[in-house]
Design an enzyme around this catalytic site. Structure first.
Site, PDB file in Angstrom:
ATOM      1  N   ASP A  94      31.605   6.785  21.399  1.00  0.00           N
ATOM      2  CA  ASP A  94      31.255   7.013  22.801  1.00  0.00           C
ATOM      3  C   ASP A  94      32.229   6.348  23.761  1.00  0.00           C
ATOM      4  O   ASP A  94      31.916   6.156  24.937  1.00  0.00           O
ATOM      5  CB  ASP A  94      29.843   6.508  23.070  1.00  0.00           C
ATOM      6  CG  ASP A  94      29.682   5.017  22.778  1.00  0.00           C
ATOM      7  OD1 ASP A  94      30.634   4.401  22.261  1.00  0.00           O
ATOM      8  OD2 ASP A  94      28.595   4.467  23.062  1.00  0.00           O
ATOM      9  N   CYS A  97      33.843   2.292  20.892  1.00  0.00           N
ATOM     10  CA  CYS A  97      33.861   2.054  19.445  1.00  0.00           C
ATOM     11  C   CYS A  97      34.559   0.756  19.055  1.00  0.00           C
ATOM     12  O   CYS A  97      34.126   0.074  18.132  1.00  0.00           O
ATOM     13  CB  CYS A  97      34.461   3.246  18.694  1.00  0.00           C
ATOM     14  SG  CYS A  97      36.193   3.586  19.055  1.00  0.00           S
ATOM     15  N   HIS A 203      39.588   6.230  16.593  1.00  0.00           N
ATOM     16  CA  HIS A 203      38.278   5.611  16.389  1.00  0.00           C
ATOM     17  C   HIS A 203      38.404   4.330  15.569  1.00  0.00           C
ATOM     18  O   HIS A 203      39.278   4.216  14.700  1.00  0.00           O
ATOM     19  CB  HIS A 203      37.358   6.582  15.652  1.00  0.00           C
ATOM     20  CG  HIS A 203      35.927   6.159  15.602  1.00  0.00           C
ATOM     21  ND1 HIS A 203      35.130   6.068  16.728  1.00  0.00           N
ATOM     22  CD2 HIS A 203      35.136   5.784  14.562  1.00  0.00           C
ATOM     23  CE1 HIS A 203      33.919   5.682  16.381  1.00  0.00           C
ATOM     24  NE2 HIS A 203      33.892   5.486  15.087  1.00  0.00           N
TER      25      HIS A 203
END
Length: 226
Positions: A94, A97, A203
């Site tokens: 979101d 991370c 990520h």
């Protein structure tokens, strides 16, 4: 929507007090959890101690991989996790991370990411001389932007986190030529190790040896990579 100055002021005051209490509650819980789990630090490091770390150079996010390159990077990261017998605790993608993954490593829960972000931004703000040379914009604009929930962390915030939490932050990455990056505090001896996986520029997740993964995250063994 504003319904008048008196109503708005009352709402702001109430919200402020509630927010301050939430922050204080998070801080107290964070201290307790940090002390409780500090003894587990280092287990991943022992697993991949044969790797030579690449020195860390703080930088902001400027370039992002294409979709095809990103998919190849992800497969490379999965293979490295398998080779070293490591398990990712996956956190929400979101925009928070990096801070969620750091929170999971420090407090064994990603839910303290707001506290972690606040501490990192305070570190940036209070020690601008350490970091502003890595940021190609007005530094005040940078740390104000980084204070916003959903703003992606970068390698400058990782350095600030290492300095703030006296932690050696270790990244198992998906970079083709760089498997392992190590970020150490600038002016103190680290008192803990934090292990993150880094799907490069996409990520972050939190890393554990399989047997050390938090019980509520641990999958059945045969499915642990999926």
């Amino acid at each position: 929507m504003r319904n008048g100055s008196i109503s708005n002021d009352g709402c702001s005051s109430s919200t402020s007090l509630s927010s301050q209490q939430d922050v204080e509650d998070d801080r107290m819980i964070a201290v307790v959890l940090s002390e409780e789990y500090a003894k587990l630090d280092g287990s991943v490091g022992r697993r991949i101690s044969s790797l030579a770390p690449v020195p860390h150079i703080p930088r902001i996010n400027l370039h992002f991989p294409s979709s095809s390159d990103s998919n190849l990077d992800y497969q490379r990261l999965l293979q490295r996790l398998k080779v070293y017998g490591l398990y990712e605790v996956k956190v929400s993608g979101d925009g928070n991370c990096q801070f969620r993954a750091l929170s999971d490593q420090i407090y064994r829960s990603p839910e303290y990411h707001k506290h972690v972000r606040k501490e990192v931004v305070k570190q940036l703000k209070d020690n601008h001389a350490l970091y502003e040379g890595y940021v190609p914009m007005k530094f005040k604009s940078y740390y104000k932007k980084m204070a916003k929930s959903g703003e992606w962390g970068d390698h400058v915030t990782l350095q600030a986190a290492a300095d703030k939490f006296a932690a050696k932050i270790c990244l198992l990455t998906s970079f083709r030529d760089t498997c392992f990056v190590e970020i150490v505090p600038r002016h103190q001896v680290p008192v803990r190790e934090l292990w993150l996986s880094f799907w490069s520029e996409v990520h972050y997740n939190s890393l554990y040896e399989l047997q050390d993964a938090p019980l509520h995250h641990k999958p059945r063994r045969k499915h642990w990579l999926f």
